[in-house]
Design a protein around this motif. Sequence first.
Motif, short mmCIF file in Angstrom:
data_model
loop_
_atom_site.label_atom_id
_atom_site.label_comp_id
_atom_site.label_asym_id
_atom_site.label_seq_id
_atom_site.Cartn_x
_atom_site.Cartn_y
_atom_site.Cartn_z
N GLN A 15 0.84 -1.20 0.00
CA GLN A 15 0.00 0.00 0.00
C GLN A 15 0.87 1.24 0.00
N SER A 30 -5.41 2.06 2.21
CA SER A 30 -6.07 1.08 3.07
C SER A 30 -7.56 1.40 3.21
N ASN A 31 -7.88 2.66 3.42
CA ASN A 31 -9.29 3.07 3.55
C ASN A 31 -10.06 2.84 2.25
N GLU A 33 -9.31 0.55 -0.07
CA GLU A 33 -9.43 -0.90 -0.26
C GLU A 33 -10.50 -1.49 0.65
N ALA A 34 -10.64 -0.97 1.83
CA ALA A 34 -11.63 -1.48 2.79
C ALA A 34 -13.00 -0.83 2.61
N SER A 35 -13.12 0.05 1.62
CA SER A 35 -14.36 0.80 1.35
C SER A 35 -14.80 1.65 2.53
N ILE A 36 -13.84 2.06 3.34
CA ILE A 36 -14.13 2.99 4.43
C ILE A 36 -14.32 4.39 3.84
#
Length: 75
Positions: A15, A30-31, A33-36
């Motif tokens: 990442q 990361s956000n 990819e995690a759909s945050i």
Amino acid sequence: MNQIAQQRKLLNISQAELAGKLDSGPSRISNFEASIRKPNLKTCWMIVNALNELGANCTFEQVFPNPKQNSNETI
């Protein structure tokens, strides 16, 4: 749902490496990819271009598939 992580893993990059191409931090990737968080259209294109610059051969639709394509919803 996006396919950023899958494309990144195919390239065997972290990442942080992808984030570096975007002048961003790894937590942002990361956000996404995690759909945050959801990237705007310009950022989506930047991600696809960065992945391709890092060696991928992916299209926008492969990284960000149309959510309605596999749905019974009508537009």
